[in-house]
Scaffold this active site. Structure first.
Site, PDB file in Angstrom:
ATOM      1  N   GLU B  66       0.817  -1.221   0.000  1.00 51.23           N
ATOM      2  CA  GLU B  66       0.000   0.000   0.000  1.00 51.23           C
ATOM      3  C   GLU B  66       0.849   1.269   0.000  1.00 51.23           C
ATOM      4  O   GLU B  66       0.443   2.305  -0.517  1.00 51.23           O
ATOM      5  CB  GLU B  66      -0.952   0.008   1.199  1.00 51.23           C
ATOM      6  CG  GLU B  66      -2.121  -0.973   1.068  1.00 51.23           C
ATOM      7  CD  GLU B  66      -1.814  -2.344   1.639  1.00 51.23           C
ATOM      8  OE1 GLU B  66      -0.627  -2.615   1.953  1.00 51.23           O
ATOM      9  OE2 GLU B  66      -2.756  -3.154   1.775  1.00 51.23           O
ATOM     10  N   PHE B 128     -11.667  -8.050  13.261  1.00 53.73           N
ATOM     11  CA  PHE B 128     -10.567  -8.445  12.379  1.00 53.73           C
ATOM     12  C   PHE B 128     -10.245  -7.305  11.396  1.00 53.73           C
ATOM     13  O   PHE B 128     -11.141  -6.762  10.757  1.00 53.73           O
ATOM     14  CB  PHE B 128     -10.938  -9.718  11.612  1.00 53.73           C
ATOM     15  CG  PHE B 128      -9.876 -10.134  10.626  1.00 53.73           C
ATOM     16  CD1 PHE B 128      -8.617 -10.533  11.068  1.00 53.73           C
ATOM     17  CD2 PHE B 128     -10.125 -10.110   9.262  1.00 53.73           C
ATOM     18  CE1 PHE B 128      -7.630 -10.901  10.169  1.00 53.73           C
ATOM     19  CE2 PHE B 128      -9.149 -10.478   8.353  1.00 53.73           C
ATOM     20  CZ  PHE B 128      -7.899 -10.870   8.805  1.00 53.73           C
ATOM     21  N   GLN B 129      -9.001  -6.976  11.303  1.00 52.86           N
ATOM     22  CA  GLN B 129      -8.513  -5.890  10.447  1.00 52.86           C
ATOM     23  C   GLN B 129      -9.199  -4.554  10.718  1.00 52.86           C
ATOM     24  O   GLN B 129      -9.425  -3.760   9.814  1.00 52.86           O
ATOM     25  CB  GLN B 129      -8.605  -6.266   8.960  1.00 52.86           C
ATOM     26  CG  GLN B 129      -7.616  -7.378   8.600  1.00 52.86           C
ATOM     27  CD  GLN B 129      -7.425  -7.558   7.100  1.00 52.86           C
ATOM     28  OE1 GLN B 129      -8.339  -7.327   6.310  1.00 52.86           O
ATOM     29  NE2 GLN B 129      -6.224  -7.980   6.709  1.00 52.86           N
ATOM     30  N   LYS B 178     -17.594  -1.537   5.321  1.00 50.41           N
ATOM     31  CA  LYS B 178     -17.969  -2.568   4.360  1.00 50.41           C
ATOM     32  C   LYS B 178     -19.472  -2.586   4.073  1.00 50.41           C
ATOM     33  O   LYS B 178     -19.892  -2.709   2.922  1.00 50.41           O
ATOM     34  CB  LYS B 178     -17.523  -3.927   4.914  1.00 50.41           C
ATOM     35  CG  LYS B 178     -17.606  -5.033   3.908  1.00 50.41           C
ATOM     36  CD  LYS B 178     -16.949  -6.309   4.386  1.00 50.41           C
ATOM     37  CE  LYS B 178     -17.052  -7.335   3.244  1.00 50.41           C
ATOM     38  NZ  LYS B 178     -16.365  -8.565   3.567  1.00 50.41           N
ATOM     39  N   MET B 487      23.398  10.255   3.969  1.00 52.32           N
ATOM     40  CA  MET B 487      23.271  11.473   4.775  1.00 52.32           C
ATOM     41  C   MET B 487      23.468  11.163   6.255  1.00 52.32           C
ATOM     42  O   MET B 487      24.042  11.965   6.998  1.00 52.32           O
ATOM     43  CB  MET B 487      21.907  12.121   4.527  1.00 52.32           C
ATOM     44  CG  MET B 487      21.789  13.528   5.066  1.00 52.32           C
ATOM     45  SD  MET B 487      23.025  14.669   4.378  1.00 52.32           S
ATOM     46  CE  MET B 487      22.133  15.367   2.986  1.00 52.32           C
TER      47      MET B 487
END
Lengths: 173, 575
Positions: B66, B128-129, B178, B487
């Site tokens: 993602e 969940f999630q 959802k 750096m």
């Protein structure tokens, strides 16, 4: 310096979170924050008392609040003619022999006794911050068991009394 | 590119006021916002949305992580000027785009991010999630929404695009549960946007413009500092007219490069920590500093107590909160940079006289140009940048991560155009440059897109080579490979007595083989003499390529303002 800021905001879920999160991440120091519905149920009014170091800090508080999409209007009303009130509930240790004394103390503040226990009484006082603090100071020697303050809520007065017009040339100045 | 079905191709509009699902509303709304590509990744909570993408043939680019999707959307937004759209699932899908959202927020890039969410009756149950994405992204979005009723969705999407792309642009997130995506409602996209709490000031106050113009006439040593605000406002032409008419010297922030042509004689180059000596000294010695769409970031200003001590400051910004935030401002101008410049160009004031000042600037430029030591045995990264500039004729879209390679690209690629430069400035995100190049290529399919990357940053999002392979996207990857976190290593050398803690890689992958695993043509260049030829061949290649350029490992970026120092205290200004 202490400033009183009012904001009208959309009464959406999470708006309080947006504002307090903003204060926290920008390191703005809030002394109190109150929120409640206005005459329009879709809009809430918030009153903040903030502690800022200087004008620039104050400017940032107002500008950052204004950037929030859910914030409709922001005003620093500290220097305006305002009505500012807070409510405090003060539970004071009060043996029966002290109750009369405490009630007498409360009277000029128009504080009312709202609860009495065996060893304590609870007073309710409403007023500006100074008044509430003055009463708290007076009650301290008796022993304050619990204290709950709502924080200031405020708005501008309806009829603003025009400043007394001092003549330009007067023996007084 | 992408799956296309005959019926819809994602662009065919359904009639208004039809009943449809939330997911369908989303795709219909995206089409109405002229979204021609979305970057994303499916998952449990956005299955209905992906089903709609499948059925409509909406052009979707499947990232492999993602983070790749959101940075691609940023690159797309930066080059096209339109909001980049990113669609991901709930929980981990959403938290994986947090870096990109924060990056877009601080660099003012318009994004619309649609995250899936668990069903409304499961929100708050640690399902969940499930993650509190609204809470997580509240401080790093310009605004965010959670859809709680399907019929609110069209309004929210419309507001999201409006907020993301107007005023000071920024990322807007819509959390789409959802069940709302699956629920049916009437779709009406013909509603006006009504946001009383969001009314950006576009047209500046005339009086302030006059004050600014008068200050220019009176100034002896004026300098203009241009930032990304000019680019976001598409105000480069107006800027060019203003600068050339008034004959004002111009310095640029990192993100503002290209707003004014870098090769123009009035350009002083970049300011800040690794800016040019002349640009920094110009600010330091100026008596009038006109900032246009720049926000006085700490990497620009150096120590605030030494910043432009003699300057009257004028600041044009569409975000009033930026004015006076870090630097006290005498002439605030709230408004769109393009509008402000247009008004300045219309104002007929007395032109200023700055010939003495310009002589001084020119003397500095001649005395303290950017410098590096050329070497036979090692490829110098600065030389590499010069070669890239030459071989692309200064016309490529260049993307970078953060760090040494970014500074060298900024110093040596003379950006003449406003849409050439895609870099992670404010957040300084490693892993940004490569996926951003993918998004940039979608925004400018006919242009050469060059991803100039560090070997470390590339490894953070290298999986997106799959997109290049899948779509044969001709992005040119140039690894400035010093086998270290350059750096970080530089700072450890300068400020931590050369204790190179975890900044030098003991092993590295074979980048050419990595590229080949994705069927991408790869080169490894160790001999500086080979570089130009490989570069020429690779840039001419029609597909994606990767060049693993082994550069001098211990090269440092100079000149430099050490932390806590002012513009007049630059180090490494001469060989």
């Amino acid at each position: 310096m202490k400033r009183t800021i009012i904001a009208t905001v959309n009464n959406n879920s999470g708006v309080m979170n947006r504002i307090t999160g903003l204060f926290a991440r920008r390191q703005f120091n809030i002394e109190s924050i109150t929120v409640g519905m206005t005459e329009n149920p879709e809009i809430s009014r918030m009153t903040f008392v903030v502690n800022v170091d200087n004008e620039r800090g104050l400017d940032q508080v107002i500008k950052q609040l204004n950037k929030q999409v859910d914030v409709l209007k922001v005003r620093d009303i500290t220097d305006d003619s305002i009505i500012a009130r807070e409510l405090a509930l003060i539970k004071v240790v009060a043996a029966p022999q002290h109750r009369g004394e405490i009630s007498a103390l409360a009277e000029p503040f128009r504080a009312t006794v709202v609860d009495v226990g065996r060893e304590s009484i609870t007073l309710q006082v409403t007023g500006d911050q100074q008044k509430v603090e003055a009463l708290i100071d007076l009650l301290k020697p008796y022993g304050i068991k619990e204290l709950a303050r709502t924080g200031i809520t405020a708005f501008k007065r309806g009829a603003v009394k025009s400043d007394f017009e001092t003549p330009k040339h007067s023996i007084l100045n | 590119m992408g799956p296309e079905t005959e019926e819809m191709q994602g662009r065919e509009l359904k009639d208004e006021n039809q009943e449809m699902t939330g997911a369908s509303m989303l795709i219909q709304a995206l089409a109405r916002e002229n979204v021609d590509v979305i970057f994303g990744y499916p998952g449990g909570a956005n299955l209905t949305t992906y089903d709609e993408i499948y059925r409509t043939g909406m052009h979707h680019v499947l990232a492999r992580h993602e983070q790749g999707a959101v940075h691609a959307a940023e690159g797309y937004a930066r080059v096209s000027g339109n909001p980049g759209v990113c669609v991901v699932t709930s929980g981990p899908g959403a938290t994986n785009v947090v870096t990109g959202i924060a990056d877009a927020m601080i660099d003012s890039l318009p994004l619309v991010v649609i995250t899936g969410q668990v069903a409304t009756n499961a929100i708050g149950t640690d399902a969940f999630q499930e993650a509190d994405v609204i809470g997580v992204t509240m401080p790093i979005t310009k605004h965010n929404f959670q859809a709680r009723e399907v019929e609110d969705l069209p309004r929210m999407i419309k507001e999201a695009f409006h907020i993301a792309s107007t005023g000071r642009p920024g990322p807007v997130l819509i959390d789409l549960p959802k069940d709302i995506a699956a629920a049916s409602g009437f779709f009406n996209y013909n509603q006006p946007v009504e946001l009383p709490g969001y009314q950006p000031t576009v047209i500046p106050n005339k009086l302030q413009i006059k004050k600014l113009a008068d200050a220019v006439s009176e100034a002896d040593r004026p300098v203009v500092l241009t930032g990304a605000g000019v680019l976001h406002a598409h105000g480069s032409d107006e800027l060019y007219d203003y600068i050339t008419k008034q004959q004002l010297p111009v310095a640029s922030t990192l993100l503002g490069l290209g707003a004014f042509p870098g090769t123009h004689e009035l350009s002083l180059g970049m300011v800040g920590m690794h800016g040019t000596y002349t640009a920094n000294m110009a600010l330091h010695e100026s008596d009038l500093l006109i900032s246009i769409g720049a926000r006085f970031d700490d990497r620009v200003t150096g120590a605030l107590k030494h910043f432009a001590p003699n300057a009257k400051v004028a600041h044009i910004d569409i975000d009033p909160a930026e004015i006076g935030k870090n630097i006290e401002t005498q002439i605030p101008v709230v408004g769109d940079a393009k509008e402000a410049l247009r008004m300045l160009n219309e104002y007929n004031g007395t032109p200023g006289e700055f010939s003495e000042w310009k002589q001084q600037l020119q003397a500095w430029q001649e005395e303290y140009p950017l410098w590096y030591h050329e070497e036979k045995d090692f490829l110098k990264p600065q030389h590499l940048m010069e070669m890239i500039y030459e071989e692309t004729k200064g016309e490529a879209v260049v993307t970078t991560d953060v760090g040494q390679h970014q500074m060298w690209a900024a110093q040596y690629y003379k950006f003449d155009r406003p849409d050439c430069w895609v870099t992670s400035g404010g957040l300084g995100t490693m892993g940004f440059g490569f996926p951003a190049a993918i998004g940039a290529q979608f925004a400018a399919p006919d242009r050469q897109v060059v991803a100039v990357l560090g070997d470390a940053g590339f490894q953070m999002t290298a999986q997106e080579m799959s997109i290049l392979q899948e779509l044969n996207l001709p992005v040119k990857i140039i690894l400035v490979n010093n086998a270290s976190l350059g750096m970080v290593r530089q700072w450890q050398e300068l400020f931590y007595e050369q204790r190179y803690s975890n900044s030098v890689f003991p092993i590295q992958p074979d980048f050419v083989k990595m590229a080949e695993a994705y069927n991408i043509k790869g080169w490894k260049i160790e001999n500086p003499g080979d570089m130009q030829e490989v570069l020429r061949e690779a840039l001419a290649h029609s597909g994606p390529v990767l060049m693993d350029c082994r550069v001098e490992k211990e090269e440092n970026v100079y000149p430099m303002i050490a932390p806590g120092k002012g513009h007049h205290e630059m180090e490494g200004i001469k060989p």
